[in-house]
Scaffold this motif. Structure first.
Motif, PDB file in Angstrom:
ATOM      1  N   VAL A 209      43.982  50.592   6.897  1.00  0.00           N
ATOM      2  CA  VAL A 209      42.617  51.144   6.944  1.00  0.00           C
ATOM      3  C   VAL A 209      42.101  51.134   8.382  1.00  0.00           C
ATOM      4  O   VAL A 209      41.486  52.103   8.841  1.00  0.00           O
ATOM      5  CB  VAL A 209      41.688  50.348   6.010  1.00  0.00           C
ATOM      6  CG1 VAL A 209      40.224  50.767   6.216  1.00  0.00           C
ATOM      7  CG2 VAL A 209      42.090  50.562   4.553  1.00  0.00           C
ATOM      8  N   ALA A 210      42.349  50.059   9.100  1.00  0.00           N
ATOM      9  CA  ALA A 210      41.890  49.973  10.485  1.00  0.00           C
ATOM     10  C   ALA A 210      42.537  51.048  11.348  1.00  0.00           C
ATOM     11  O   ALA A 210      41.864  51.687  12.175  1.00  0.00           O
ATOM     12  CB  ALA A 210      42.204  48.585  11.058  1.00  0.00           C
ATOM     13  N   LEU A 211      43.828  51.292  11.152  1.00  0.00           N
ATOM     14  CA  LEU A 211      44.516  52.310  11.932  1.00  0.00           C
ATOM     15  C   LEU A 211      44.035  53.706  11.544  1.00  0.00           C
ATOM     16  O   LEU A 211      43.913  54.583  12.409  1.00  0.00           O
ATOM     17  CB  LEU A 211      46.022  52.185  11.742  1.00  0.00           C
ATOM     18  CG  LEU A 211      46.907  53.119  12.580  1.00  0.00           C
ATOM     19  CD1 LEU A 211      46.581  53.003  14.068  1.00  0.00           C
ATOM     20  CD2 LEU A 211      48.384  52.818  12.335  1.00  0.00           C
TER      21      LEU A 211
ATOM     22  N   VAL B  93      48.214  43.785   5.396  1.00  0.00           N
ATOM     23  CA  VAL B  93      48.830  45.093   5.624  1.00  0.00           C
ATOM     24  C   VAL B  93      47.840  46.192   5.249  1.00  0.00           C
ATOM     25  O   VAL B  93      47.656  47.167   5.989  1.00  0.00           O
ATOM     26  CB  VAL B  93      50.125  45.250   4.801  1.00  0.00           C
ATOM     27  CG1 VAL B  93      50.655  46.678   4.903  1.00  0.00           C
ATOM     28  CG2 VAL B  93      51.184  44.273   5.283  1.00  0.00           C
ATOM     29  N   ALA B  94      47.194  46.042   4.110  1.00  0.00           N
ATOM     30  CA  ALA B  94      46.222  47.036   3.660  1.00  0.00           C
ATOM     31  C   ALA B  94      45.059  47.154   4.640  1.00  0.00           C
ATOM     32  O   ALA B  94      44.610  48.261   4.970  1.00  0.00           O
ATOM     33  CB  ALA B  94      45.707  46.670   2.273  1.00  0.00           C
TER      34      ALA B  94
ATOM     35  N   HIS C 231      36.514  50.005  -1.968  1.00  0.00           N
ATOM     36  CA  HIS C 231      35.403  49.225  -1.423  1.00  0.00           C
ATOM     37  C   HIS C 231      34.797  49.900  -0.200  1.00  0.00           C
ATOM     38  O   HIS C 231      33.571  49.853   0.003  1.00  0.00           O
ATOM     39  CB  HIS C 231      35.890  47.822  -1.062  1.00  0.00           C
ATOM     40  CG  HIS C 231      34.803  46.919  -0.540  1.00  0.00           C
ATOM     41  ND1 HIS C 231      34.551  46.762   0.816  1.00  0.00           N
ATOM     42  CD2 HIS C 231      33.895  46.143  -1.190  1.00  0.00           C
ATOM     43  CE1 HIS C 231      33.552  45.934   0.980  1.00  0.00           C
ATOM     44  NE2 HIS C 231      33.134  45.529  -0.217  1.00  0.00           N
ATOM     45  N   GLU C 232      35.645  50.534   0.608  1.00  0.00           N
ATOM     46  CA  GLU C 232      35.187  51.199   1.833  1.00  0.00           C
ATOM     47  C   GLU C 232      34.762  52.651   1.590  1.00  0.00           C
ATOM     48  O   GLU C 232      34.399  53.347   2.538  1.00  0.00           O
ATOM     49  CB  GLU C 232      36.295  51.171   2.887  1.00  0.00           C
ATOM     50  CG  GLU C 232      36.713  49.788   3.337  1.00  0.00           C
ATOM     51  CD  GLU C 232      35.637  49.115   4.177  1.00  0.00           C
ATOM     52  OE1 GLU C 232      34.889  49.827   4.858  1.00  0.00           O
ATOM     53  OE2 GLU C 232      35.559  47.866   4.139  1.00  0.00           O
ATOM     54  N   ASN C 233      34.816  53.087   0.313  1.00  0.00           N
ATOM     55  CA  ASN C 233      34.465  54.469  -0.042  1.00  0.00           C
ATOM     56  C   ASN C 233      35.294  55.490   0.738  1.00  0.00           C
ATOM     57  O   ASN C 233      34.787  56.508   1.219  1.00  0.00           O
ATOM     58  CB  ASN C 233      32.972  54.730   0.191  1.00  0.00           C
ATOM     59  CG  ASN C 233      32.090  53.943  -0.766  1.00  0.00           C
ATOM     60  OD1 ASN C 233      32.371  53.867  -1.958  1.00  0.00           O
ATOM     61  ND2 ASN C 233      31.030  53.343  -0.239  1.00  0.00           N
ATOM     62  N   ILE C 234      36.574  55.205   0.866  1.00  0.00           N
ATOM     63  CA  ILE C 234      37.511  56.114   1.518  1.00  0.00           C
ATOM     64  C   ILE C 234      38.200  56.938   0.429  1.00  0.00           C
ATOM     65  O   ILE C 234      38.860  56.374  -0.450  1.00  0.00           O
ATOM     66  CB  ILE C 234      38.552  55.332   2.344  1.00  0.00           C
ATOM     67  CG1 ILE C 234      37.851  54.562   3.480  1.00  0.00           C
ATOM     68  CG2 ILE C 234      39.616  56.267   2.907  1.00  0.00           C
ATOM     69  CD1 ILE C 234      38.776  53.618   4.231  1.00  0.00           C
ATOM     70  N   LYS C 235      38.024  58.248   0.470  1.00  0.00           N
ATOM     71  CA  LYS C 235      38.655  59.117  -0.522  1.00  0.00           C
ATOM     72  C   LYS C 235      40.167  59.094  -0.318  1.00  0.00           C
ATOM     73  O   LYS C 235      40.647  59.228   0.807  1.00  0.00           O
ATOM     74  CB  LYS C 235      38.145  60.551  -0.388  1.00  0.00           C
ATOM     75  CG  LYS C 235      36.669  60.724  -0.741  1.00  0.00           C
ATOM     76  CD  LYS C 235      36.268  62.185  -0.593  1.00  0.00           C
ATOM     77  CE  LYS C 235      34.793  62.381  -0.924  1.00  0.00           C
ATOM     78  NZ  LYS C 235      34.380  63.808  -0.771  1.00  0.00           N
ATOM     79  N   TYR C 236      40.896  58.953  -1.405  1.00  0.00           N
ATOM     80  CA  TYR C 236      42.339  58.827  -1.284  1.00  0.00           C
ATOM     81  C   TYR C 236      43.036  59.538  -2.443  1.00  0.00           C
ATOM     82  O   TYR C 236      42.437  59.855  -3.474  1.00  0.00           O
ATOM     83  CB  TYR C 236      42.750  57.352  -1.279  1.00  0.00           C
ATOM     84  CG  TYR C 236      42.578  56.682  -2.625  1.00  0.00           C
ATOM     85  CD1 TYR C 236      43.641  56.620  -3.533  1.00  0.00           C
ATOM     86  CD2 TYR C 236      41.353  56.138  -3.009  1.00  0.00           C
ATOM     87  CE1 TYR C 236      43.468  56.032  -4.775  1.00  0.00           C
ATOM     88  CE2 TYR C 236      41.182  55.555  -4.238  1.00  0.00           C
ATOM     89  CZ  TYR C 236      42.245  55.495  -5.128  1.00  0.00           C
ATOM     90  OH  TYR C 236      42.077  54.923  -6.360  1.00  0.00           O
ATOM     91  N   ALA C 237      44.303  59.787  -2.236  1.00  0.00           N
ATOM     92  CA  ALA C 237      45.207  60.228  -3.288  1.00  0.00           C
ATOM     93  C   ALA C 237      46.519  59.506  -3.066  1.00  0.00           C
ATOM     94  O   ALA C 237      46.841  59.096  -1.942  1.00  0.00           O
ATOM     95  CB  ALA C 237      45.405  61.740  -3.249  1.00  0.00           C
ATOM     96  N   ALA C 238      47.275  59.331  -4.134  1.00  0.00           N
ATOM     97  CA  ALA C 238      48.536  58.607  -4.035  1.00  0.00           C
ATOM     98  C   ALA C 238      49.601  59.309  -4.860  1.00  0.00           C
ATOM     99  O   ALA C 238      49.307  59.958  -5.863  1.00  0.00           O
ATOM    100  CB  ALA C 238      48.357  57.167  -4.515  1.00  0.00           C
TER     101      ALA C 238
END
Length: 301
Positions: A198-200, A193-194, A35-42
């Motif tokens: 994201v905030a941190l 928590v999620a 939703h925030e368009n933050i690129k991620y990998a897991a």
């Protein structure tokens, strides 16, 4: 229970957030990242659900598993590190295999998920309170912050989805004596928590340990009485509960009786009990105030 982890967004160069150990928390985190368009990998230990296969071995110097990870602005460590050496080894292995990234403009940052159990004093505790420095997880967390741009989120009891606090009662209260010893309960919902992660990530605080809760202090006796009453009412009014075992009904009545008896024996006039009688109580305001956001899930039910 099988937890469905949304697919990793693949990026050969870099991601904003790398999640080492995509499990229960990721079911709440990944939708927010998208939703925030933050690129991620897991990562997972077996690469399921199109995640990156990765298992951290604190005794191995094999660079291979780390070379398969993308460069990330922030790396979230969801699994516990313990004692001396593990955090330093993880940071060294990651940094040494990601030194040539063309987009690297700063040292990678790390967020470790920990637990609020490191605060043990039977009084009000916040993120600035003394904690158990000899705790194996605290040792590793301190080491992470000392050897990297690291921060720690120490989490209260996790709940959300099928993970509900009322289901913990039979595990933690097997006798009246067990109930007598139960004081405060502190929790935080997976969604909050999620949001905190994201905030941190967006407002990073290197070298800082945070205490994360939903800003409520719950009284176990109060919760148990409420849940037992609800369960008995549901059994009485729900036609689908006709087959409910007699043992379950008796268990709820037993819990209600224990609460009432203990209130009389301990001189408790009303529930919930005052926080001064609940032992360790957690003040979780600091993180939310610093980030300028607040929990959205409200009280547990």
């Amino acid at each position: 229970m099988q937890v469905k982890i949304p697919s990793t967004e693949r990026n050969d160069d870099h991601v904003d957030l790398l999640v080492l150990g995509a499990g229960w928390t990721s079911t709440f985190l990944v939708p927010i990242l998208k939703h925030e368009n933050i690129k991620y990998a897991a990562t997972t230990t077996d690469g399921r659900y199109d995640t990156i296969r990765f298992r951290f071995d604190p005794k191995s110097n094999d660079a291979g598993p780390f070379e398969g990870l993308p460069y990330a602005k922030t790396t979230l460590i969801t699994f516990p590190l313990r004692g001396e050496g593990q955090a330093k080894h993880l940071v060294h292995m990651y940094e040494s295999t990601h030194q040539t990234s063309s987009i690297r403009h700063s040292r990678p940052r790390f967020i470790q998920l920990g637990a609020t159990s490191i605060w043990t004093a039977p009084t009000w505790q916040d993120d600035s309170s003394p904690y158990e420095h000899a705790d194996p997880r605290a040792i590793a967390e301190d080491e992470l912050m000392a050897c990297s741009d690291g921060a720690v989120l120490n989490l209260a009891g996790l709940y959300g989805g099928l993970r509900q606090p009322r289901d913990w009662v039979d595990r933690v209260v097997k006798s009246k004596a067990d109930m007598k010893g139960k004081g405060a309960l502190h929790v935080v919902h997976g969604e909050d928590v999620a949001r905190a992660i994201v905030a941190l990530h967006q407002n990073f605080t290197p070298g800082k340990r945070w205490l994360l809760s939903d800003m409520h202090v719950y009284d176990w006796w109060d919760l148990i009485q409420d849940w037992a009453t609800q369960t008995l009412r549901d059994i009485e009014t729900n036609s689908e509960a006709v087959g409910t075992s007699a043992a379950k009904v008796e268990r709820q009545k037993e819990l209600l009786a224990w609460v009432g008896e203990l209130m009389v024996e301990e001189g408790v006039r009303a529930l919930p009990r005052d926080t001064s009688s609940l032992g360790r109580t957690l003040d979780g305001r600091g993180f939310w105030r610093r980030m300028g956001i607040w929990p959205v899930q409200g009280r547990i039910r």
